[in-house]
Design a protein around this motif. Structure first.
Motif, short mmCIF file in Angstrom:
data_model
loop_
_atom_site.label_atom_id
_atom_site.label_comp_id
_atom_site.label_asym_id
_atom_site.label_seq_id
_atom_site.Cartn_x
_atom_site.Cartn_y
_atom_site.Cartn_z
N THR A 189 -0.76 20.75 48.51
CA THR A 189 -1.99 21.21 48.24
C THR A 189 -2.80 21.84 49.27
OG1 THR A 189 -2.48 19.49 46.26
CG2 THR A 189 -4.48 20.46 47.07
N MET A 190 -2.86 21.35 50.59
CA MET A 190 -3.35 21.54 51.66
C MET A 190 -2.93 22.95 52.09
SD MET A 190 -5.90 19.59 52.61
CE MET A 190 -5.97 19.78 54.52
N SER A 191 -1.58 23.23 51.62
CA SER A 191 -0.80 24.33 52.18
C SER A 191 -0.87 25.48 51.34
CB SER A 191 0.78 24.11 52.81
OG SER A 191 0.55 23.08 53.48
N ARG A 192 -1.24 25.46 50.10
CA ARG A 192 -1.16 26.38 49.08
C ARG A 192 -1.77 27.69 49.38
NH1 ARG A 192 -2.74 26.16 42.59
NH2 ARG A 192 -0.54 26.85 41.99
N ASP A 193 -3.17 27.62 50.00
CA ASP A 193 -3.61 29.09 50.21
C ASP A 193 -2.69 29.78 51.45
OD1 ASP A 193 -5.64 28.58 48.69
OD2 ASP A 193 -7.06 27.72 49.98
N LEU A 194 -2.05 29.02 52.37
CA LEU A 194 -1.37 29.61 53.38
C LEU A 194 -0.22 30.21 52.82
CD1 LEU A 194 -0.85 30.03 56.40
CD2 LEU A 194 0.18 27.82 56.33
N TRP A 195 0.42 29.48 52.10
CA TRP A 195 1.88 29.80 51.65
C TRP A 195 1.92 30.85 50.44
CZ3 TRP A 195 4.22 24.49 51.44
CH2 TRP A 195 4.62 23.87 52.60
N LYS A 196 0.87 31.01 49.47
CA LYS A 196 0.84 31.39 48.29
C LYS A 196 2.16 31.82 47.63
CE LYS A 196 -3.60 33.96 49.55
NZ LYS A 196 -4.22 33.23 48.55
N ASP A 197 2.82 30.86 47.30
CA ASP A 197 4.33 30.72 46.73
C ASP A 197 4.35 29.74 45.64
OD1 ASP A 197 6.72 31.39 46.12
OD2 ASP A 197 7.40 30.93 48.27
N PRO A 198 3.93 29.91 44.47
CA PRO A 198 4.03 29.10 43.42
C PRO A 198 5.24 28.64 42.90
CG PRO A 198 2.23 30.81 42.81
CD PRO A 198 3.22 31.22 44.10
N ALA A 199 6.31 29.60 42.93
CA ALA A 199 7.80 29.32 42.64
C ALA A 199 8.26 28.34 43.56
CB ALA A 199 8.64 30.67 42.76
N THR A 200 7.95 28.31 44.83
CA THR A 200 8.62 27.56 45.77
C THR A 200 7.92 26.15 45.58
OG1 THR A 200 9.37 29.13 47.50
CG2 THR A 200 8.88 26.93 48.27
N GLU A 201 6.78 26.12 45.23
CA GLU A 201 5.92 24.86 44.95
C GLU A 201 6.88 24.05 43.91
OE1 GLU A 201 1.45 26.50 46.05
OE2 GLU A 201 2.07 26.26 43.82
N TRP A 202 6.88 24.59 42.81
CA TRP A 202 7.83 24.12 41.69
C TRP A 202 9.11 23.47 42.18
CZ3 TRP A 202 5.54 21.94 38.02
CH2 TRP A 202 4.16 22.05 37.65
N ILE A 203 10.05 24.35 42.94
CA ILE A 203 11.35 24.02 43.24
C ILE A 203 11.01 22.56 44.14
CG2 ILE A 203 12.92 24.57 45.08
CD1 ILE A 203 12.70 27.43 44.45
N LEU A 204 10.10 22.43 45.15
CA LEU A 204 9.73 21.21 45.71
C LEU A 204 9.33 20.28 44.99
CD1 LEU A 204 7.90 22.87 48.97
CD2 LEU A 204 10.49 22.30 48.70
N LEU A 205 8.67 20.48 43.95
CA LEU A 205 8.29 19.27 43.13
C LEU A 205 9.45 18.91 42.33
CD1 LEU A 205 4.55 21.03 41.71
CD2 LEU A 205 5.06 18.85 43.05
N ALA A 206 10.25 19.66 41.96
CA ALA A 206 11.29 19.25 40.99
C ALA A 206 12.19 18.62 41.92
CB ALA A 206 11.98 20.37 40.53
N PHE A 207 12.56 19.02 43.08
CA PHE A 207 13.07 18.36 44.24
C PHE A 207 12.77 16.73 44.30
CE2 PHE A 207 14.50 16.86 48.60
CZ PHE A 207 15.71 17.17 48.42
#
Length: 259
Positions: A189-207
């Motif tokens: 959540t804290m890094s979301r504005d920095l990365w701007k990469d929703p696809a990677t977020e869901w990969i990390l969440l599924a992992f």
């Protein structure tokens, strides 16, 4: 507000919000308090802690300053209420959504992690996170926020046991896993504005969800005390500061008379 919520969550509801009072006057007061708290969440999420003033809250809530002070005489009263309220909303939304999941999704896929992630983008969680960050450098807020947040952590643990009873057999495993999961979700959540990469977020969440499943069934274990000590040693040695050495004093020379 839902009157069927567990007691641990209901205890966090600011006075008069859950369950709703019966009398019309008390109900009106309850609605005014909720309006003020909702406006405070808006201010914190959209403007930040430093810009969240009483005047701005009153403007957004469309209440007089006198009405606000009647319900929350001091800023401390308001902060305690909004801290609890933000967590209360997050926790109730999480619990009510997870209990509706099929076991295949709740246990097999650990879909609750995705649900919690979605809720981490909510206004109430953003406000809660804003208060948490601001409390690092604001001693007055820190004295208010930390005790409430620690209490919320206990409520969160209690609620997880209700919606995930399969973890009851190993409380230590639950404790470590929930802290790991919170650290991942809050870090994302804290890094979301920095990365701007929703696809990677869901990969990390599924992992993360798969990792939690493996922890639960014993395919992945936390380190033992012995291996932990071996892991820590190089880090401690590498980052240990050398002792400051005292510089040798230059020899003193006796001045000649008259110079």
């Amino acid at each position: 507000m839902n009157n069927d919520l567990p007691n641990a969550i209901l205890e966090l509801a600011p006075e008069g919000l859950a369950p709703r009072p019966d009398s019309q006057q008390e109900r009106k007061s309850s609605e005014t308090r909720e309006t003020i708290l909702e406006a405070t969440l808006d201010c914190l999420a959209n403007h930040g802690y430093a810009e969240t003033t009483n005047n701005l809250i009153c403007e957004i809530a469309k209440v007089s300053r006198g009405a606000m002070l009647h319900h929350y005489p001091t800023r401390q009263d308001l902060l305690v209420a909004v801290i609890d309220y933000a967590f209360y909303k997050h926790m109730t939304a999480f619990s009510q959504t997870v209990v509706r999941l099929r076991d295949e999704d709740r246990v097999g896929r650990n879909s609750a992690i995705g649900i919690d992630w979605q809720l981490c983008q909510s206004r109430e969680f953003q406000a809660y996170l804003e208060l948490r960050v601001a409390s690092r450098t604001n001693s007055e807020l820190r004295a208010i926020f930390l005790p409430r947040a620690r209490h919320h952590d206990l409520v969160w643990k209690e609620e997880l046991l209700k919606v995930f009873p399969e973890w009851r057999d190993d409380m230590r495993k639950l404790e470590l896993t929930r802290r790991l999961t919170r650290a991942i979700l809050e870090g994302l959540t804290m890094s979301r504005d920095l990365w701007k990469d929703p696809a990677t977020e869901w990969i990390l969440l599924a992992f993360t969800a798969d990792m939690v499943r493996k922890i639960r069934v014993g395919e992945l274990v936390f380190p033992s005390e012995e291996s932990l000590e071996e892991f820590k040693k190089p880090a401690i040695v590498a980052t240990r500061r050398p002792r400051a050495t005292r510089a040798k004093a230059a020899p003193r020379t006796r001045k000649k008379a008259g110079i």
